[in-house]
Enzyme design. Structure first.
Site, PDB file in Angstrom:
ATOM      1  CG  MET A  29      39.478  43.651  40.152  1.00  7.04           C
ATOM      2  SD  MET A  29      38.055  44.650  40.584  1.00  7.04           S
ATOM      3  CE  MET A  29      36.729  43.683  39.893  1.00  7.04           C
ATOM      4  CB  ALA A  31      38.078  35.379  42.247  1.00  7.43           C
ATOM      5  CG  LEU A  32      44.033  35.027  40.155  1.00  7.47           C
ATOM      6  CD1 LEU A  32      45.532  34.772  40.310  1.00  7.47           C
ATOM      7  CD2 LEU A  32      43.791  36.272  39.302  1.00  7.47           C
ATOM      8  CG  HIS A  33      38.917  33.022  35.665  1.00  9.43           C
ATOM      9  ND1 HIS A  33      39.360  33.424  34.433  1.00  9.43           N
ATOM     10  CD2 HIS A  33      38.204  34.068  36.176  1.00  9.43           C
ATOM     11  CE1 HIS A  33      38.910  34.648  34.180  1.00  9.43           C
ATOM     12  NE2 HIS A  33      38.206  35.071  35.222  1.00  9.43           N
ATOM     13  N   GLY A  35      41.257  32.397  32.426  1.00  9.23           N
ATOM     14  CA  GLY A  35      41.343  33.631  31.635  1.00  9.23           C
ATOM     15  C   GLY A  35      42.491  34.503  32.131  1.00  9.23           C
ATOM     16  CG  HIS A  36      42.331  36.274  36.036  1.00  7.28           C
ATOM     17  ND1 HIS A  36      41.310  35.667  36.723  1.00  7.28           N
ATOM     18  CD2 HIS A  36      41.982  37.588  35.958  1.00  7.28           C
ATOM     19  CE1 HIS A  36      40.392  36.564  37.060  1.00  7.28           C
ATOM     20  NE2 HIS A  36      40.771  37.740  36.596  1.00  7.28           N
ATOM     21  CD  GLN A  60      37.272  48.177  39.026  1.00  6.77           C
ATOM     22  OE1 GLN A  60      38.434  48.572  39.021  1.00  6.77           O
ATOM     23  NE2 GLN A  60      36.884  47.171  38.256  1.00  6.77           N
ATOM     24  N   GLY A 146      42.599  41.804  29.118  1.00  9.26           N
ATOM     25  CA  GLY A 146      41.815  40.864  28.329  1.00  9.26           C
ATOM     26  C   GLY A 146      40.745  41.537  27.481  1.00  9.26           C
ATOM     27  CG  MET A 183      36.748  30.920  31.611  1.00  6.72           C
ATOM     28  SD  MET A 183      38.333  30.197  32.033  1.00  6.72           S
ATOM     29  CE  MET A 183      38.059  28.553  31.414  1.00  6.72           C
TER      30      MET A 183
END
Ligand code: AMP
Length: 280
Positions: A29, A31-33, A35-36, A60, A146, A183
């Site tokens: 979704m 707002a990548l960090h 973890g992505h 969702q 994840g 994260m």
């Protein structure tokens, strides 16, 4: 490469197939960090081309949840994806995903009414529906999800099996900040003070896991123990703090199979999710 239309995605995938390239998909979704990015890197190890989708799925979220304020960072996300070598960013619009007259829902029965499904009714119907659509649109060989969203991973494994979607689902380890906080795009909501409290969720899960493994905390008592501990640490409402079977998510009263300790807890306006594995 950035595409927004499902037909453009299908066309690119067709070209790759002609070249006999394998394809992985990483649904997000945005707002990548980091973890992505770990999912992207795992996908790159497993396939020749990786499609990362970014779609904040309205289906969702329930009324009153954070759909409107969910972080939108398209420009930064696209730069990150380019820098990290994603082959294609797929950013469908809401009208492409849910055209006028849309009325089909993918419903996974048993796994979706408990844990996050109990506190967010309908949430997993939205997740299952959008993931089914994304997988059918891209038809990748593998799709990476994840363990941060552990219940979601199991729901997706189930629906892929049940609907004969020819994709192999790969689970990726949960990536944490140096202080242990899982994260999440939603961590941006945390105030400075809340950010200091937040890592205590992981610390509490670890303590509970140790307690259960050493026999100091009985499996039936871990929920009450965790709830009390989180309250003491300064968290708000605890949606759940539960020991569950790692595959079925059934309640566990004896540690004879792989289990998972899962928690969802509110901190100010943020709902934090985390989980740890418990191997007997
Ligand atoms: P989201 O953008 O939050 O919907 O997440 C997209 C995918 O990234 C899901 O498969 C998540 O489980 C995964 N993900 C999000 N945060 C993390 C994390 N900290 N570690 C590993 N995977 C993550």
């Amino acid at each position: 490469m950035v595409v927004r239309a499902p037909s453009a995605l299908a066309e690119q995938v067709r070209k790759w197939r002609e070249q006999r390239l394998s394809i992985a998909m990483v649904p997000t979704m945005g707002a990548l960090h980091a973890g992505h990015l770990s999912l992207l890197h795992l996908a790159q190890q497993k396939a020749d081309r990786v499609v990362v989708s970014i779609f904040i799925n309205p289906m969702q979220f329930s009324a009153g949840e954070d759909f409107e304020r969910y972080p939108r960072r398209e420009e930064e996300d696209l730069i990150m994806l380019r820098e990290h070598g994603a082959s294609l960013a797929y950013l469908p619009g809401a009208d492409a995903m849910y055209p006028k007259g849309f009325q089909t829902t993918v419903y996974v029965k048993e796994l979706t009414g408990i844990l996050c499904g109990a506190s967010r009714p309908g949430h997993f119907d939205g997740v299952a529906t959008v993931v089914t659509k994304l997988l059918l649109q891209a038809l990748p060989d593998i799709a990476v999800f994840g363990e941060k969203d552990y219940q979601q991973l199991l729901v997706i494994r189930r629906l892929v099996r049940d609907l004969d979607i020819p994709v192999s689902v790969v689970g990726a380890p949960l990536i944490r900040e140096p202080d242990g906080l899982a994260m999440s795009s939603r961590n941006r909501y945390l105030s400075k003070e809340e950010r200091q409290t937040a890592p205590r969720l992981f610390a509490t899960l670890n303590k509970a896991a140790e307690g259960v493994l050493s026999g100091r905390i009985a499996p039936e008592e871990v929920t009450a123990w965790g709830r009390a501990q989180l309250r003491q640490e300064g968290f708000g409402e605890v949606d759940y703090f539960d020991l569950r079977d790692a595959e079925t998510l059934h309640c566990v009263s004896e540690l004879n199979r792989s289990a998972r300790l899962l928690a969802a807890v509110h901190l100010g306006k943020t709902r934090l999710l985390d989980n740890v594995a418990i191997a007997p």
